[in-house]
Design an enzyme around this catalytic site. Sequence first.
Site, PDB file in Angstrom:
ATOM      1  N   TRP A 151     -11.339  -0.463  -3.103  1.00  0.00           N
ATOM      2  CA  TRP A 151     -11.154  -1.003  -4.450  1.00  0.00           C
ATOM      3  C   TRP A 151     -12.143  -0.468  -5.474  1.00  0.00           C
ATOM      4  O   TRP A 151     -11.990  -0.704  -6.664  1.00  0.00           O
ATOM      5  CB  TRP A 151     -11.253  -2.543  -4.429  1.00  0.00           C
ATOM      6  CG  TRP A 151     -12.351  -3.087  -3.537  1.00  0.00           C
ATOM      7  CD1 TRP A 151     -12.195  -3.579  -2.273  1.00  0.00           C
ATOM      8  CD2 TRP A 151     -13.759  -3.189  -3.817  1.00  0.00           C
ATOM      9  NE1 TRP A 151     -13.422  -3.960  -1.744  1.00  0.00           N
ATOM     10  CE2 TRP A 151     -14.391  -3.748  -2.687  1.00  0.00           C
ATOM     11  CE3 TRP A 151     -14.554  -2.866  -4.921  1.00  0.00           C
ATOM     12  CZ2 TRP A 151     -15.774  -3.981  -2.620  1.00  0.00           C
ATOM     13  CZ3 TRP A 151     -15.927  -3.095  -4.857  1.00  0.00           C
ATOM     14  CH2 TRP A 151     -16.515  -3.653  -3.722  1.00  0.00           C
ATOM     15  N   ASN A 152     -13.179   0.243  -5.054  1.00  0.00           N
ATOM     16  CA  ASN A 152     -14.209   0.598  -6.048  1.00  0.00           C
ATOM     17  C   ASN A 152     -13.790   1.725  -6.981  1.00  0.00           C
ATOM     18  O   ASN A 152     -14.092   1.674  -8.175  1.00  0.00           O
ATOM     19  CB  ASN A 152     -15.563   0.888  -5.373  1.00  0.00           C
ATOM     20  CG  ASN A 152     -15.486   1.993  -4.350  1.00  0.00           C
ATOM     21  OD1 ASN A 152     -14.476   2.152  -3.675  1.00  0.00           O
ATOM     22  ND2 ASN A 152     -16.543   2.759  -4.234  1.00  0.00           N
ATOM     23  N   LYS A 175      -1.920   3.400   1.448  1.00  0.00           N
ATOM     24  CA  LYS A 175      -2.113   1.936   1.544  1.00  0.00           C
ATOM     25  C   LYS A 175      -3.366   1.623   0.723  1.00  0.00           C
ATOM     26  O   LYS A 175      -4.489   1.748   1.194  1.00  0.00           O
ATOM     27  CB  LYS A 175      -2.314   1.560   3.021  1.00  0.00           C
ATOM     28  CG  LYS A 175      -1.909   0.146   3.379  1.00  0.00           C
ATOM     29  CD  LYS A 175      -2.601  -0.942   2.597  1.00  0.00           C
ATOM     30  CE  LYS A 175      -3.959  -1.316   3.156  1.00  0.00           C
ATOM     31  NZ  LYS A 175      -4.691  -2.282   2.282  1.00  0.00           N
ATOM     32  N   GLY A 228     -13.863   3.322   2.990  1.00  0.00           N
ATOM     33  CA  GLY A 228     -14.138   1.879   2.977  1.00  0.00           C
ATOM     34  C   GLY A 228     -15.426   1.609   3.720  1.00  0.00           C
ATOM     35  O   GLY A 228     -16.265   2.507   3.888  1.00  0.00           O
ATOM     36  N   GLY A 229     -15.571   0.385   4.182  1.00  0.00           N
ATOM     37  CA  GLY A 229     -16.790   0.004   4.889  1.00  0.00           C
ATOM     38  C   GLY A 229     -16.841   0.601   6.295  1.00  0.00           C
ATOM     39  O   GLY A 229     -15.817   1.006   6.847  1.00  0.00           O
ATOM     40  N   LEU A 251     -17.349   6.637   4.702  1.00  0.00           N
ATOM     41  CA  LEU A 251     -17.803   5.246   4.855  1.00  0.00           C
ATOM     42  C   LEU A 251     -19.016   4.973   3.972  1.00  0.00           C
ATOM     43  O   LEU A 251     -19.248   5.662   2.999  1.00  0.00           O
ATOM     44  CB  LEU A 251     -18.085   4.967   6.327  1.00  0.00           C
ATOM     45  CG  LEU A 251     -16.915   5.350   7.263  1.00  0.00           C
ATOM     46  CD1 LEU A 251     -17.278   5.118   8.715  1.00  0.00           C
ATOM     47  CD2 LEU A 251     -15.651   4.598   6.890  1.00  0.00           C
ATOM     48  N   GLU A 385     -25.760  -1.913   4.221  1.00  0.00           N
ATOM     49  CA  GLU A 385     -25.199  -1.611   2.911  1.00  0.00           C
ATOM     50  C   GLU A 385     -24.927  -2.907   2.143  1.00  0.00           C
ATOM     51  O   GLU A 385     -24.310  -3.834   2.663  1.00  0.00           O
ATOM     52  CB  GLU A 385     -23.891  -0.826   3.068  1.00  0.00           C
ATOM     53  CG  GLU A 385     -23.308  -0.394   1.732  1.00  0.00           C
ATOM     54  CD  GLU A 385     -22.058   0.461   1.867  1.00  0.00           C
ATOM     55  OE1 GLU A 385     -21.123   0.050   2.570  1.00  0.00           O
ATOM     56  OE2 GLU A 385     -22.031   1.540   1.260  1.00  0.00           O
TER      57      GLU A 385
END
Length: 492
Positions: A151-152, A175, A228-229, A251, A385
């Site tokens: 989302w960032n 996605k 993502g994470g 990541l 993080e």
Amino acid sequence: MERYQLFIDGTWCDPASGAWFETSEPFSGEAWALIPRGTAADADRAVEAGHRAFLSPEWSSLTATQRGALLRKLAGLIEENVDLLGRIEQRDNGKLMAEVAGQVRNVAQWFHYYAGLADKVGGDVVPINKADVFNYTKLEPLGVVVAITPWNSPLALTTWKMAPALAAGNTIVIKPSEYTSASLLELAKLAEKAGFPKGVVNVVTGFGPEVGEPLVRHPLTAKVAFTGGDIGGQKVNEAAAPGLKKVTLELGGKSPNIVFDDADLEQAVKGAVAGVFGASGQTCMAGSRLLLQESIHDAFLARLIEVVKDAKIGDPALMETQVGPIATRAQFEKILRMIDMGKEDGATLALGGHALSGPGYGQGQFVAPTIFTGVRNDMRIAQQEVFGPVVCVLKFKDEDEALAIANDVPFGLAAGVWTKDLHRALWCVDRLKAGTVWVNNYRSTSFATPFGGYKRSGLGREGGVEAIKEYLQTKSVWITTKPDRSNPFILG
Ligand SMILES: NC(=O)C1=CN([C@@H]2O[C@H](COP(=O)(O)OP(=O)(O)OC[C@H]3O[C@@H](n4cnc5c(N)ncnc54)[C@H](O)[C@@H]3O)[C@@H](O)[C@H]2O)C=CC1
Ligand SMILES: CN(C=O)/C=C(\CC(=O)O)C(=O)O
């Protein structure tokens, strides 16, 4: 309220679940659109459509030059729609309008770059060590690529996958993050308009375990590209492993930003601010550990606090705003929990350390820019993080100590070095265990150069020529140039 549909096989359609969920503005909290809640059934349809399109002559018989032309057309449409895409993305993730507008223009540049690269990356004629044989290699696409994105920076981080994947001749199922799907559905409208054959570009929205994982596990998925994470990335990697699928993972990080005593300190202060307070720290490459040489520590910190305490915090849609809201409620709560963790572990709060609410702060999903001093590198706040506007300041004596601290984390995405001494800079560049090193700048990225992580920060690279190769596989071709009269029972 706008109600979006999925884009599968060139058709706008409702999700099999018959369910939608709301997406809302991080600043005001107002829900503004309904996003389809995709499921495994939608994932199946999308991957199957992508597979059919991959085999179809409409796509597979296009030359690389023709694919490039389609990408160039899409780039042009993005340029014509910068305002619309920027407004939607900004509304959905609460990033500063001042930054998003430039980022969307940059997205068009990525498509231009890979449009140009489509017909310039190929195989080789091999100087083979066998007589009477002509050997060459050719690079071929993989098939259906699943792109799972966060989302960032939704448009940018999807484009980093989509542009090289399509340039290489693959098809794609996107996605997007459940928090920021709208801009990618708008991008699909532009891909449709650009004339990509049906099924080449598909967008399936919804939640990770409900639709992301079925996409990864689908037997016809050839490759997964994820940002993502690290926890999400690990799950995706594990889900892809039984099918031996190729995986690219971009990541998180815990990137060191190292300031030596001979640096241009005013520039380095700006670099420290850009590194961790830009995008409210919601970036994989945040310079979240600020390493200061002890002789400049106090003066640098005083100047940093002076600059940061006057930051204009508020409505991200206003061009003068410098620090915006946190994109999601879950992330907002995580950042506050991690600030508590820093305090529990004994770090000292030099600035911020709390949420901001009241007039000018919308629904109050803001975290004040936070500076921790007296941080030891083994504290949780220095190792994990945060993905928010929180910086840990650590002191070092000399190059050896700076490097030891810098590399002592599980991540290795990026690092910054601030010095006027070229030898010192290059000494650090060679020793930093990170996929990107910035010298006297921070948070620069480009379509022209690879980006990706060492250690837990990921696998593979995005950007540059290297990235298109992540979406290609090599075939070695042997052609006899003279009939073979030797004994066929013995290897030649
Ligand atoms: N490297 C980066 O750019 C980013 C890092 N993060 C980090 O990750 C942390 C968690 O943030 P989240 O929003 O939860 O990120 P996440 O890593 O869970 O989400 C990224 C994407 O993965 C999808 N996903 C999640 N679980 C999945 C699964 N099992 N299978 C397939 N797809 C799956 C999500 O739906 C989303 O599209 C943040 O606190 C931050 O530290 C978050 C966003 C971007
Ligand atoms: C690469 N990245 C990961 O989160 C972050 C970006 C993308 C970009 O440089 O466009 C960002 O900080 O916006």
